[in-house]
Design an enzyme around this catalytic site. Structure first.
Site, PDB file in Angstrom:
ATOM      1  N   HIS A 136     -17.141   9.403  -0.596  1.00  0.00           N
ATOM      2  CA  HIS A 136     -16.342   8.827  -1.386  1.00  0.00           C
ATOM      3  C   HIS A 136     -14.997   8.308  -0.692  1.00  0.00           C
ATOM      4  CE1 HIS A 136     -19.160  10.741  -4.329  1.00  0.00           C
ATOM      5  NE2 HIS A 136     -18.965   9.527  -5.195  1.00  0.00           N
ATOM      6  N   ASP A 159       0.744  -1.268   0.033  1.00  0.00           N
ATOM      7  CA  ASP A 159      -0.135  -0.014   0.042  1.00  0.00           C
ATOM      8  C   ASP A 159       0.849   1.293   0.019  1.00  0.00           C
ATOM      9  OD1 ASP A 159      -2.204  -1.710   0.415  1.00  0.00           O
ATOM     10  OD2 ASP A 159      -2.891  -0.584   1.876  1.00  0.00           O
ATOM     11  N   ASN A 184     -17.881  12.041   2.919  1.00  0.00           N
ATOM     12  CA  ASN A 184     -17.466  13.100   1.999  1.00  0.00           C
ATOM     13  C   ASN A 184     -17.533  14.221   3.172  1.00  0.00           C
ATOM     14  OD1 ASN A 184     -17.292  12.109  -0.516  1.00  0.00           O
ATOM     15  ND2 ASN A 184     -19.378  12.804  -1.300  1.00  0.00           N
ATOM     16  N   TYR A 228      -7.895 -13.885   5.020  1.00  0.00           N
ATOM     17  CA  TYR A 228      -6.565 -13.432   5.757  1.00  0.00           C
ATOM     18  C   TYR A 228      -6.896 -12.687   7.103  1.00  0.00           C
ATOM     19  CZ  TYR A 228      -8.448  -9.153   3.400  1.00  0.00           C
ATOM     20  OH  TYR A 228      -9.394  -8.264   3.038  1.00  0.00           O
ATOM     21  N   CYS A 237      -8.578   4.991   1.200  1.00  0.00           N
ATOM     22  CA  CYS A 237      -9.366   4.758   2.627  1.00  0.00           C
ATOM     23  C   CYS A 237      -8.357   5.722   3.656  1.00  0.00           C
ATOM     24  CB  CYS A 237      -9.338   3.455   2.934  1.00  0.00           C
ATOM     25  SG  CYS A 237     -10.273   2.183   1.971  1.00  0.00           S
ATOM     26  N   GLU A 262      -4.058   0.273  -1.908  1.00  0.00           N
ATOM     27  CA  GLU A 262      -3.150  -0.672  -2.651  1.00  0.00           C
ATOM     28  C   GLU A 262      -2.758  -0.618  -3.941  1.00  0.00           C
ATOM     29  OE1 GLU A 262      -6.589  -0.864  -1.925  1.00  0.00           O
ATOM     30  OE2 GLU A 262      -7.346  -2.297  -0.742  1.00  0.00           O
TER      31      GLU A 262
END
Length: 226
Positions: A151, A37, A105, A94, A62, A189
């Site tokens: 978002h 990441d 937002n 995982y 995120c 990611e």
């Protein structure tokens, strides 16, 4: 200088970069997600940073928050907030559970998806998290400043951070704590644009070298920051 240079201590280089507000590349573990990441301190994010995350990382952008901040803002785990059969008996190969919380937002954004809008939301989340850690920004202030759905997806860090969970959420937050940054970090990611799969650690290292960024292994953060 990139931490790929053999004489550079990757963990210390990552801490110093984060303290300056610069991004760091973190590989969690081959036996976990096996992903790298790009991670930023949230308050340092500007539209150029969002552009880098979109174009050079390509995953979901995120904001990970410490458990204390999430509790202060009364943020649920998303799976607990939804009443839908798709959330029942959720299982991750995982991990025990997803750290996803609400997507938000900032209320001063328009659509929320542009680089400017997402940068505003992320930056204000970072500032608000810093204030919340000092007891100056509670749940009412959060609701007045942010709206959901939105978002930018929020992630809840584990209460004991790396002692409880070793995902990018916790690795990034532990690095922020070591760098004396706000308890809010952006994680995204890195996806290979040709294959659509996670970018390999070797490719991510090469990217870090080209861009003059720090690359660090999660196992090294676990050893030094846990």
């Amino acid at each position: 200088m990139s931490s790929t240079h053999p004489d550079v201590d990757a963990v210390e280089a990552a801490r110093a970069a984060f303290a300056r507000g610069e991004p760091v590349l973190i590989h969690d573990a081959a036996d976990r997600e096996g992903e790298v990441d790009i991670v930023y301190p949230a308050a340092a994010v500007d539209p150029d940073a969002v552009s880098r995350l979109r174009n050079d990382a390509g995953g979901l952008i995120c904001v990970a928050l410490s458990d204390a901040v999430a509790e202060t803002w009364e943020l649920p785990f998303l799976a607990d907030a939804l009443e839908h059969p798709a959330t029942e008996a959720a299982h991750l190969d995982y991990d025990d559970r997803s750290s996803f919380s609400l997507p938000v937002n900032h209320r001063e954004t328009f659509t929320g998806i542009t680089d400017d809008d997402r940068a505003l939301t992320i930056r204000e989340l970072g500032r608000a998290a810093d204030a919340a850690a000092e007891g100056a920004f509670g749940a009412d202030e959060f609701a007045s400043s942010f709206r959901s759905p939105g978002h930018v997806t929020l992630l809840r860090g584990a209460p004991g951070l790396l002692a409880d969970r070793q995902g990018h959420t916790e690795l990034g937050l532990a690095l922020a704590d070591a760098a004396d940054r706000e308890p809010a970090v952006v994680v995204c990611e890195m996806v290979d644009g040709d294959t659509g799969e996670a970018r390999t650690p070797a490719d991510a290292r090469a990217y870090a070298e080209r861009e003059g960024l720090v690359y660090v292994e999660g196992r090294d953060l676990l050893t030094r920051l846990d």
